[in-house]
Design a protein around this motif. Structure first.
Motif, PDB file in Angstrom:
ATOM      1  N   ASP A  90       0.841  -1.186   0.000  1.00 25.71           N
ATOM      2  CA  ASP A  90       0.000   0.000   0.000  1.00 25.71           C
ATOM      3  C   ASP A  90       0.884   1.247   0.000  1.00 25.71           C
ATOM      4  OD1 ASP A  90      -1.833  -1.968   0.298  1.00 25.71           O
ATOM      5  OD2 ASP A  90      -2.551  -1.356   2.284  1.00 25.71           O
ATOM      6  N   ARG A  91       0.401   2.288  -0.663  1.00 30.18           N
ATOM      7  CA  ARG A  91       1.211   3.496  -0.821  1.00 30.18           C
ATOM      8  C   ARG A  91       0.949   4.468   0.336  1.00 30.18           C
ATOM      9  NH1 ARG A  91       4.576   7.264  -1.358  1.00 30.18           N
ATOM     10  NH2 ARG A  91       5.240   8.016  -3.392  1.00 30.18           N
ATOM     11  N   ASN A  92       1.937   4.572   1.232  1.00 28.89           N
ATOM     12  CA  ASN A  92       1.893   5.545   2.322  1.00 28.89           C
ATOM     13  C   ASN A  92       2.246   6.909   1.711  1.00 28.89           C
ATOM     14  OD1 ASN A  92       2.992   7.233   4.427  1.00 28.89           O
ATOM     15  ND2 ASN A  92       3.053   5.413   5.723  1.00 28.89           N
ATOM     16  N   PHE A  93       1.493   7.964   2.082  1.00 29.76           N
ATOM     17  CA  PHE A  93       1.688   9.281   1.455  1.00 29.76           C
ATOM     18  C   PHE A  93       2.636  10.176   2.255  1.00 29.76           C
ATOM     19  CE2 PHE A  93      -1.497  10.508  -2.035  1.00 29.76           C
ATOM     20  CZ  PHE A  93      -1.512   9.231  -2.552  1.00 29.76           C
ATOM     21  N   GLY A 122      -8.583   6.173   5.082  1.00 24.28           N
ATOM     22  CA  GLY A 122      -7.571   6.655   4.130  1.00 24.28           C
ATOM     23  C   GLY A 122      -7.903   8.096   3.784  1.00 24.28           C
ATOM     24  N   GLY A 123      -8.280   8.838   4.812  1.00 20.05           N
ATOM     25  CA  GLY A 123      -8.909  10.156   4.641  1.00 20.05           C
ATOM     26  C   GLY A 123      -7.973  11.261   4.213  1.00 20.05           C
ATOM     27  N   GLY A 124      -6.667  11.047   4.294  1.00 17.75           N
ATOM     28  CA  GLY A 124      -5.729  12.087   3.864  1.00 17.75           C
ATOM     29  C   GLY A 124      -5.979  13.395   4.576  1.00 17.75           C
ATOM     30  N   MET A 161       0.317  12.922   6.589  1.00 15.77           N
ATOM     31  CA  MET A 161      -1.008  13.360   6.121  1.00 15.77           C
ATOM     32  C   MET A 161      -1.886  13.691   7.331  1.00 15.77           C
ATOM     33  SD  MET A 161      -1.393  13.498   2.837  1.00 15.77           S
ATOM     34  CE  MET A 161      -2.741  12.953   1.864  1.00 15.77           C
ATOM     35  N   VAL A 163      -8.573   5.758  -2.502  1.00 18.56           N
ATOM     36  CA  VAL A 163      -7.589   4.953  -1.758  1.00 18.56           C
ATOM     37  C   VAL A 163      -7.356   3.604  -2.446  1.00 18.56           C
ATOM     38  CG1 VAL A 163      -6.960   3.965   0.485  1.00 18.56           C
ATOM     39  CG2 VAL A 163      -8.377   6.010   0.409  1.00 18.56           C
ATOM     40  N   ARG A 204     -14.703  17.483  -8.784  1.00 13.36           N
ATOM     41  CA  ARG A 204     -14.896  16.333  -7.879  1.00 13.36           C
ATOM     42  C   ARG A 204     -15.727  16.734  -6.654  1.00 13.36           C
ATOM     43  NH1 ARG A 204     -10.105  13.623  -4.136  1.00 13.36           N
ATOM     44  NH2 ARG A 204     -11.535  12.925  -2.556  1.00 13.36           N
ATOM     45  N   LEU A 246      -3.655   0.557  -3.291  1.00 17.68           N
ATOM     46  CA  LEU A 246      -3.496  -0.611  -2.403  1.00 17.68           C
ATOM     47  C   LEU A 246      -3.079  -1.871  -3.159  1.00 17.68           C
ATOM     48  CD1 LEU A 246      -6.704  -0.218  -0.173  1.00 17.68           C
ATOM     49  CD2 LEU A 246      -4.435   0.777   0.159  1.00 17.68           C
ATOM     50  N   LEU A 306      -2.728   5.793   6.960  1.00 11.66           N
ATOM     51  CA  LEU A 306      -1.447   5.107   7.147  1.00 11.66           C
ATOM     52  C   LEU A 306      -0.320   6.108   7.344  1.00 11.66           C
ATOM     53  CD1 LEU A 306      -0.361   2.192   6.775  1.00 11.66           C
ATOM     54  CD2 LEU A 306      -0.176   2.655   4.337  1.00 11.66           C
ATOM     55  N   SER A 307      -0.525   7.330   6.860  1.00 14.09           N
ATOM     56  CA  SER A 307       0.548   8.322   6.835  1.00 14.09           C
ATOM     57  C   SER A 307       0.431   9.308   7.995  1.00 14.09           C
ATOM     58  CB  SER A 307       0.484   9.072   5.499  1.00 14.09           C
ATOM     59  OG  SER A 307       1.143  10.295   5.586  1.00 14.09           O
TER      60      SER A 307
END
Ligand code: SAM
Length: 266
Positions: A5-8, A62-64, A88, A131, A28, A135, A84-85
């Motif tokens: 998974d890509r951690n930001f 994964g709300g950033g 962020m 998100v 968006r 992943l 995850l970050s």
């Protein structure tokens, strides 16, 4: 093939600059917010300021930077922001504090796949936006999250549409890239790592006992406009036309992202 998974953590500032005040971000926000209003009504709360007793429990998974959930929190609802970050989360916390919404938030530094360990009960509404395409096992993560929705509650999922990515590459003539399976190009750091097949998302939700309430294409033509200097239009007209077409086929299925929301059946 995505291995993890890509951690930001290293992308947080770049990500923030890419979403605030951009045309893509504004389209968006506009079309997804229309859906959120429908979701709030379906959950039996007015789309406006509410009494604390009717506050919903919301999980922004994964709300950033929590851009959308802050709009929901501003109405009086309670949000758990999971990411995850830590970078962020720190940026989000600063923004949430500046917007005087800190009392409506709690912060969970965890993979979404393990968020259950941090929740005391299933929630009324989960947001899982932008998100899945980052992943290693997107459908597995979605299936795990569906378990954290209350019966009668709603999950709102926005994912990077495989067909939109394919169509964009087709009209740009990138046929070699398509034939190679559209591998992720590392130099475009903010470009999602993979497109997600819409049917796999709809099927996962249905298998988890959800009824799909709505689907919306996010940016059904804006990103395909080859030359923004050609034609005759204003940005306001683009937003209005996106709003008009985004829930009709064939435009819905061509959205660069698709927003789908579904309710957990008894
Ligand atoms: C493109 S951002 C989307 C942020 C926000 N949901 C939005 O729509 O603007 C993707 C976010 O997912 C986070 N992320 C990636 N893998 C994750 C995982 N397994 N669990 C929780 N967060 C994850 C990243 O750190 C990043 O903040």
């Amino acid at each position: 093939m995505i291995k993890q998974d890509r951690n930001f953590d290293d992308l947080a500032h770049k990500f923030a600059a890419s979403i605030y005040g951009t045309a893509k971000g504004e389209i968006r926000q506009t079309v997804v917010w229309q859906d959120i209003e429908q979701i709030l009504l379906a959950l039996g709360v007015p789309v406006g300021n509410i009494e604390q007793s009717s506050a919903l429990s919301v999980l922004d998974a994964g709300g950033g930077l929590a851009q959308l959930s802050q709009k929901i929190a501003a109405l009086g609802h309670n949000v758990s922001l999971c990411d995850l970050s830590s970078e962020m989360l720190a940026l989000a916390k600063q923004d949430i504090t500046d917007n005087q919404l800190i009392d409506n938030y709690r912060f969970i530094h965890s993979p979404v796949q393990q968020v259950a360990e941090h929740l005391s009960a299933p929630v009324d509404l989960i947001l899982f936006h932008a998100v899945m395409e980052w992943l290693a096992d997107p459908i597995g993560a979605l299936a795990t999250l569906t378990e954290q929705v209350k019966v009668g509650g709603i999950i709102s999922v926005m994912f990077y549409n495989y067909n939109g990515l394919l169509f964009k590459n087709l009209i740009c003539g990138n046929l070699n890239h398509i034939e190679q399976g559209m591998p992720h190009r590392k130099r475009f750091k903010l470009q999602p790592q993979q497109g997600i097949a819409p049917e796999s998302v709809y099927q996962c939700l249905e298998q988890a006992g959800f009824e799909i309430l709505g689907k919306t294409g996010v940016r059904t033509f804006h990103d395909y406009m080859q030359n923004h200097d050609m034609g005759d239009f204003t940005f306001e007209q683009i937003v209005a036309m996106e709003q008009k077409l985004c829930r009709q086929e064939p435009f819905l299925s061509l959205g660069r992202y698709i927003h789908v929301y579904a309710r957990k059946k008894p």
